[in-house]
Write a protein that holds these residues in place. Structure first.
Motif, PDB file in Angstrom:
ATOM      1  N   HIS A   1       0.036  -4.469   5.651  1.00 24.53           N
ATOM      2  CA  HIS A   1      -1.283  -4.434   6.296  1.00 24.53           C
ATOM      3  C   HIS A   1      -2.408  -4.828   5.342  1.00 24.53           C
TER       4      HIS A   1
ATOM      5  N   ARG B   1      -2.249  -2.378  -8.224  1.00 25.98           N
ATOM      6  CA  ARG B   1      -1.852  -2.780  -6.882  1.00 25.98           C
ATOM      7  C   ARG B   1      -0.806  -3.886  -6.996  1.00 25.98           C
TER       8      ARG B   1
ATOM      9  N   THR C   1       0.717   3.579   1.955  1.00 23.30           N
ATOM     10  CA  THR C   1       1.069   3.871   3.346  1.00 23.30           C
ATOM     11  C   THR C   1       2.363   3.169   3.758  1.00 23.30           C
TER      12      THR C   1
ATOM     13  N   CYS D   1      -7.036  -3.321   2.858  1.00 28.42           N
ATOM     14  CA  CYS D   1      -6.811  -1.892   3.139  1.00 28.42           C
ATOM     15  C   CYS D   1      -7.480  -1.063   2.049  1.00 28.42           C
TER      16      CYS D   1
ATOM     17  N   CYS E   1       0.842  -1.196   0.000  1.00 28.46           N
ATOM     18  CA  CYS E   1       0.000   0.000   0.000  1.00 28.46           C
ATOM     19  C   CYS E   1       0.879   1.249   0.000  1.00 28.46           C
TER      20      CYS E   1
HETATM   21 ZN   LIG Z   1      -2.997   0.741   3.307  1.00 28.51          ZN
END
Ligand SMILES: [Zn+2]
Ligand SMILES: [Zn+2]
Length: 333
Positions: free
Chosen positions: A59, A326, A40, A145, A38
């Motif tokens: 995550h 992704r 993040t 997520c 991700c």
């Molecule tokens: Zn994330």
């Protein structure tokens, strides 16, 4: 177990051998099959979250349970599960007592138990969600997520039938937001900075694709504006610009960790009762709904897959904005 370890912030991750963990009361041990990467995770890499190192990130993990700790009754060995960010609230604060465990300031997450870039991981049973039968691990991973976040954002935007939804930022989160909005029958427009994504975004269900440039608000206004803008970009300037394209009564829902404060024009905000909202992973039903839409085939995460050992190369590809849409690490063990 092997794990991609962040030993020092801003340094390459190290593939290390770590002791296999054992589940404590209320926990499960998961053999991780796939783990999404991700945006993040880039913030984690740069030390934005003040966590002690060494640590294992990741995550968006999915896998199968290989051991359950004492007191775990609903889950068993062999169950296919994924784990979202906040796995368990403290059970005692106002957020927890009012049924909003996700907003608990003392919630337990991968930061406490270790993340999914590892062959095995611990999770609280309360943070595990069964993966629908027939849905493969790689496609399920990003829902824990990216998919969960944007489904919550879409619901928190309160879209009415026929309202026009614009998606700002078409990466891992945005390409799922676009497909969820389209799957729910809402006229959906994609606002992307990359003209090369135009055809793909149409195939994902965009009724219109606008190439945003520096001023997405002008481009969207010229094309009729939107009642809802779901923003996943990390450019605060783009969010502020897009806000000006909201129709009266419109809502912009921000889900990106922008690189600075978001500035909105006060007149646009006041006139027509426009709203700037924030959303992250919210009601648990949003995760369930998102998984069902993917399992039904109405929403298809667009993936690049790599072996766990290539985590550093994937992270660099992500930082360079090259991932479509992704990246998911697959674990061989
Ligand atoms: Zn994330
Ligand atoms: Zn709490």
């Amino acid at each position: 177990m092997r794990a991609e370890v962040i030993a020092k912030y801003n340094e390459p991750w190290e593939l290390r051998q770590l002791p296999d963990p054992r589940p404590q009361a209320g926990q499960v041990l998961i053999r991780v099959r796939a783990s999404g990467m991700c945006g993040t995770d880039l913030h984690v890499h740069h030390g934005l979250f003040p966590l002690p190192t060494p640590l294992v990130a990741g995550h968006e993990p999915v896998g199968d349970i290989v051991e359950v700790g004492p007191g775990v009754t609903a889950l068993g060995v062999g169950d296919r599960v994924g784990v979202h960010w906040n796995q368990k609230g403290c059970g005692r604060c106002a957020a927890c007592l009012s049924g909003r465990e996700g907003a608990c300031p003392n919630a337990q997450s991968w930061m406490h138990l270790g993340g999914g870039n590892s062959e095995l991981m611990l999770a609280w049973a309360s943070g595990c969600t069964l993966i629908p039968d027939g849905l493969d691990y790689a496609a399920a991973a990003p829902i824990f997520c990216a998919g969960y976040t944007v489904m919550s954002g879409l619901r928190n935007a309160d879209p009415k039938p026929g309202e026009r939804v614009a998606i700002l930022g078409l990466g891992g989160l945005g390409h799922l937001a676009l497909q969820f909005s389209h799957a729910l029958g809402l006229p959906t427009v994609a606002l992307t900075g990359q003209a090369g994504k135009k055809e793909e975004l149409r195939k994902m269900g965009a009724d219109d694709v606008l190439v945003s440039g520096d001023d997405p608000g002008k481009v969207l206004s010229d094309a009729g504006g939107a009642d809802v803008i779901l923003s996943t970009t990390n450019s605060s300037k783009q969010v502020g610009s897009a806000f000006r394209a909201l129709r009266p009564g419109g809502r912009l829902v921000n889900m990106g960790v922008t690189e600075g404060p978001i500035t909105v024009d006060p007149m646009t905000l006041m006139m027509g009762q426009r709203q700037l909202r924030g959303s992250s992973q919210d009601e648990r039903s949003d995760l369930y709904d998102a998984l069902q839409l993917v399992a039904s085939g109405k929403v298809k995460p667009v993936l690049e897959t790599y072996p766990l050992e290539q985590a550093n190369a994937v992270r660099e590809r992500l930082a360079a904005g090259k991932v479509r849409y992704r990246a998911v690490l697959l674990h061989a063990r």
